[in-house]
Design an enzyme around this catalytic site. Structure first.
Site, PDB file in Angstrom:
ATOM      1  N   ILE A  68      41.162  38.566  38.032  1.00 24.16           N
ATOM      2  CA  ILE A  68      41.433  39.365  39.234  1.00 24.16           C
ATOM      3  C   ILE A  68      40.220  39.217  40.161  1.00 24.16           C
ATOM      4  O   ILE A  68      39.089  39.480  39.730  1.00 24.16           O
ATOM      5  CB  ILE A  68      41.611  40.871  38.870  1.00 24.16           C
ATOM      6  CG1 ILE A  68      42.839  41.106  37.974  1.00 24.16           C
ATOM      7  CG2 ILE A  68      41.646  41.760  40.117  1.00 24.16           C
ATOM      8  CD1 ILE A  68      44.201  40.978  38.643  1.00 24.16           C
ATOM      9  N   HIS A  69      40.428  38.750  41.379  1.00 22.80           N
ATOM     10  CA  HIS A  69      39.275  38.688  42.288  1.00 22.80           C
ATOM     11  C   HIS A  69      39.617  38.873  43.767  1.00 22.80           C
ATOM     12  O   HIS A  69      38.725  38.897  44.606  1.00 22.80           O
ATOM     13  CB  HIS A  69      38.530  37.366  42.120  1.00 22.80           C
ATOM     14  CG  HIS A  69      39.219  36.199  42.767  1.00 22.80           C
ATOM     15  ND1 HIS A  69      40.209  35.499  42.148  1.00 22.80           N
ATOM     16  CD2 HIS A  69      39.070  35.649  43.992  1.00 22.80           C
ATOM     17  CE1 HIS A  69      40.636  34.555  42.956  1.00 22.80           C
ATOM     18  NE2 HIS A  69      39.969  34.618  44.088  1.00 22.80           N
TER      19      HIS A  69
END
Ligand code: UD1
Length: 356
Positions: free
Chosen positions: A201-202
């Site tokens: 997740i970024h």
């Protein structure tokens, strides 16, 4: 002919790997420039090493900053390189601030810009990557599309000239590198085949609002009670979980530093499925014949959603989507969605064709 390629962030270095070799084969001179947008060893150098890419001719060393600071710094430094080197073509990849800066500088110096991974569109329209894509596509002379949907997207915006469907360079890399995927990490982390999830997740819309990131980590932590969740954590996400004090939720997860391409593909190949907001990983999961839950309001890789292979979800619904996906059982594997794995040859052919 001299091509000047600009890379800067992890996914661009990965995409450069296949073209780099094809240029050498075709006798095309390539000048390689690294903007320095990604600078940690495990976000940049390690990819040059494991994918056997030669060192860049220039590193602009721009580092981090706000979007404007980063884009502006790359533009100023990149212009100097272009003025000195006078290439025939500027080649940019994907949708990062490096892509935007490079395409603007090239276009304003009247050097034809070639965009690899052109034509992707996704909501929300205000996400930085979408702004970068739209601007880059509109100033590019050659637009190399990874999918037919991308060709259609460009047509809707009136961009027809210079558009070529070439398939996905990342698929080509995947096929070429498959025999070299590494699996040591799986053993080191005590994982069993088909019984763990790989998660990344970024995206800013997931990481930069405390409530969203907290909801995501809470859900992942619950999932991790039943199944191992391996999370190679991006520097942006690490920074944010520290800032928002979310390490308690992360305790159940197997958080590790970002890993190199070959280890990442090894991890995905032996996983049960993937949870991600990464553009690249959605497709890599599919090429590994694993399904992915995409934590995004929309994706540029919509073909994989429409055929039911991947599923979109949002913070608060990740668990539910995972349960549905696991219950849905086997579905037919959709073939050849992103070309034949010969994108670099097709790109070189078009670059050699002086119609642009
Ligand atoms: C960028 C791209 C995104 C791509 C992603 C892949 C933009 C707008 N976004 O997002 O499209 O999917 O790369 O990783 O260009 N940082 C480090 N070390 C590094 C690199 C970054 O600590 O080597 C930190 C920076 O300080 C920054 C944060 O991570 O605060 C985010 O980096 P940035 O380059 O702004 O965007 P990404 O989130 O990596």
């Amino acid at each position: 002919m001299t091509v000047l390629s600009l890379v800067g962030a992890r996914p661009q270095i990965i995409k450069e790997a296949v073209l780099n070799k094809e240029f050498q084969k075709a006798g095309i001179k390539e000048i390689l420039v690294h903007s320095g947008q990604h600078y940690d060893y495990n976000m940049s150098d390690v990819f040059f090493k494991v994918l056997d890419i030669r060192q860049p001719d220039y590193n602009l060393n721009v580092g981090s900053g706000t979007h404007a600071e980063m884009t502006a710094r790359i533009m100023i430094e990149f212009e100097k390189v272009l003025v000195k080197e006078k290439p025939d073509i500027v080649l940019v990849y994907g949708d990062t601030n490096t892509t935007l800066a490079g395409s603007l500088v090239g276009a304003k110096l009247k050097i034809p810009v070639a965009h690899v991974e052109a034509g992707l569109r996704q909501k929300p329209k205000d996400m930085p990557e979408e702004i970068n894509r739209i601007v880059t596509d509109h100033v590019s002379s050659l637009l190399f599309c990874p999918s037919q949907l991308a060709v259609e997207n460009l047509k809707k915006e009136g961009i027809i000239q210079g558009v070529h469907f070439v398939g996905d360079v990342m698929y080509e890399l995947f096929l070429k590198m498959k025999p070299y995927f590494t699996y040591e990490l799986i053993e080191q982390l005590g994982l069993k085949e088909n019984s763990y999830i790989v998660c990344t997740i970024h995206r800013d819309f997931n990481t930069d609002v405390k409530e969203s990131l907290e909801t995501i980590f809470k859900e992942l932590s619950e999932i991790a009670r039943e199944m191992k969740v391996v999370f190679p954590i991006h520097p942006r996400t690490r920074k944010k979980i520290t800032e928002f004090g979310l390490y308690d939720y992360a305790r159940n997860l197997t958080l590790i530093d970002p890993v190199d391409y070959l280890a990442m593909m090894g991890l995905v190949e032996k996983s049960l499925c993937v949870i991600t907001d990464s553009g690249g990983l959605q497709k890599e999961a599919y090429w590994c014949e694993k399904r992915a839950i995409v934590v995004m309001p929309d994706t540029g890789w919509r073909e994989l959603i429409e055929c039911g292979w991947n599923r979109l979800t949002e913070p608060g619904k990740i668990r539910e989507t995972l349960n549905e996906l696991l219950k849905s059982g086997n579905i037919d594997y959709p073939r050849n969605v992103y070309g034949e794995g010969d994108s670099s040859q097709r790109i070189v052919k078009e670059l050699n064709n002086p119609c642009y």
